[in-house]
Each structure stands twice: as C-alpha cells, then as structure tokens.
Motif scaffolding. Structure first.
Motif, short mmCIF file in Angstrom:
data_model
loop_
_atom_site.label_atom_id
_atom_site.label_comp_id
_atom_site.label_asym_id
_atom_site.label_seq_id
_atom_site.Cartn_x
_atom_site.Cartn_y
_atom_site.Cartn_z
N GLN A 1 -57.97 24.59 62.98
CA GLN A 1 -56.85 24.84 63.87
C GLN A 1 -55.68 25.51 63.14
O GLN A 1 -55.39 25.17 62.00
CB GLN A 1 -56.39 23.53 64.52
CG GLN A 1 -57.48 22.89 65.38
CD GLN A 1 -57.01 21.65 66.12
OE1 GLN A 1 -56.02 21.02 65.76
NE2 GLN A 1 -57.74 21.29 67.16
N THR A 2 -55.04 26.43 63.84
CA THR A 2 -53.81 27.03 63.32
C THR A 2 -52.80 25.91 63.12
O THR A 2 -52.66 25.04 63.98
CB THR A 2 -53.27 28.06 64.35
OG1 THR A 2 -54.26 29.07 64.54
CG2 THR A 2 -51.96 28.69 63.89
N GLU B 1 -46.96 26.83 62.79
CA GLU B 1 -47.20 28.24 63.15
C GLU B 1 -47.34 28.39 64.67
O GLU B 1 -46.81 29.33 65.26
CB GLU B 1 -48.46 28.76 62.45
CG GLU B 1 -48.66 30.26 62.65
CD GLU B 1 -49.92 30.79 62.01
OE1 GLU B 1 -50.48 31.75 62.57
OE2 GLU B 1 -50.36 30.25 60.96
N LYS B 2 -48.03 27.45 65.28
CA LYS B 2 -48.17 27.48 66.74
C LYS B 2 -46.79 27.43 67.40
O LYS B 2 -46.51 28.18 68.33
CB LYS B 2 -49.01 26.29 67.24
CG LYS B 2 -50.49 26.47 67.03
CD LYS B 2 -51.25 25.29 67.59
CE LYS B 2 -52.73 25.52 67.41
NZ LYS B 2 -53.52 24.34 67.31
N GLU C 1 -56.43 30.64 67.68
CA GLU C 1 -57.57 30.81 66.78
C GLU C 1 -58.58 31.82 67.32
O GLU C 1 -59.30 32.45 66.55
CB GLU C 1 -58.27 29.46 66.56
CG GLU C 1 -57.42 28.42 65.84
CD GLU C 1 -56.44 27.67 66.73
OE1 GLU C 1 -55.84 26.70 66.25
OE2 GLU C 1 -56.23 28.06 67.92
#
Length: 198
Positions: free
Chosen positions: A157-158, A162-163, A115
């Motif tokens: 938060q992402t 995706e993380k 982020e």
C-alpha cells in the motif's frame, strides 16, 4: 455526476466511511464486495486454472489463495490480471446505472486506488485516515492477523502520509462515527459545489 474515489490503508475506516456516504443516499460501488462475489462465481474457475487447489466447491478459498499469493509479487500480478478487469466491468455497469438513475454523485470504494493508478479515473479522491497507532490497534485486533501479514499488506500500500498529500479531501476516522459522518456531509457539500462551478 461526480465520481468520488474513496480509499485508505488497511484499518483506517474506509468501510465505515463508505457506509456513511451510502447513508447520505450516495450510491457506493464496493470493490472488495465485488471481489467477494466474483470469488464465488465468475472468477473462481479462472483462479483455479491459474492457482490449482485454491477453490472449493466452485468458490475461491481465500485462505488457500492468500497462502499462495501473499509475499509473491509475480503471483499477485497474475491474480490481479484475472480479477481487476472483472471488477472494472462491474464498476462500469454500476456507473451506467447511476447515470441512468440521475445520481448527482457516486462513490467508488477502491482499496488500492493510488497503487493501481485509478486516481485519474475519478473526479475527486477522498482518503480516510486514523493515524498509525490507531491503525495498528485496529488491524492487530482482527482475528488471525499477524505482524508478518500486517507488514506484507502495508508493503503493498502507498504510505498513508502520501495518500493524504494526494487527496482532495481527507476524512479523519480516529474520533467517533458521528464525527466522521459530519466530515462526510461536509465533503459532499464541498465536492458538489466544486462540480457545480465547473
């Protein structure tokens, strides 16, 4: 020295995983712990100036500050502009010490790594994940946690998927601590080998 960025969404087991790296004698810089120290010292007068009434006896009242900034993107930006440079300064001092001590690897435990664009400042990214159901179970079991607060945190938060897609290594913390420990050891072996090949 390889610099490992450790991250993961709330309730995914990042703090436990950081401890497992520390057990392997890898120096760990914990951004959250640094913020706690700053809130009790250097950052408190700066935060009080920006958000009057959010400190008590020279330390930040986290509850009062949370009430002021959660759900207010502009207020959060103002807070981050105060805190992030101080955290980076502490982090730089930590890296200098580790290099001086001859550490082969270090871990920067950074909750909002993607982020804040910090993935470009580390050699490898390790993401901890436990799946959405386990995450919700863990987070909602925390004292004082509400659906609204959980939703507000997730919004910042992402997404976990995706993380995981952007990680060099994913550590699954949905099983036992011993299982996670084996994954941490394997990750370290792999990352040190990678570094040696460069």
């Amino acid at each position: 020295m390889i610099v490992i960025g450790l991250t993961g969404s709330i309730g995914m087991g990042k703090s436990t995983t950081a401890k497992l790296f520390a057990e392997e004698r890898i120096p760990v810089h914990d951004a959250d712990a640094t913020v706690h120290r700053l809130y009790a010292g250097e950052a408190a007068p700066l935060i009080e100036a920006a958000f009057p009434g959010t400190t008590h006896e020279g330390a930040v009242d986290r509850k009062a500050l949370g009430a002021r900034v959660l759900g207010d993107p502009q207020a959060l930006k103002r807070l981050e502009a105060i805190v992030h440079p101080l955290v980076r300064k502490a982090e730089a001092a930590f890296l200098d010490r580790a290099r001086g001590d001859g550490a082969k690897a270090v871990v920067l435990d950074i909750p909002l790594l993607f982020e804040t664009g910090r993935e470009t400042h580390v050699d490898a990214v390790v993401v901890v994940s436990a799946g959405e159901e386990e995450q919700r179970r863990r987070v909602m079991a925390r004292p004082g946690m509400t659906e609204e607060a959980f939703a507000a945190i997730l919004a910042r938060q992402t997404p976990d998927r995706e993380k995981r897609a952007r990680a060099d290594i994913v550590i699954d913390t949905s099983q036992s601590v011993d299982d996670a420990r084996e994954q941490v050891r394997a990750a370290l072996t792999e990352l040190l080998l990678r570094q040696a090949r460069r």
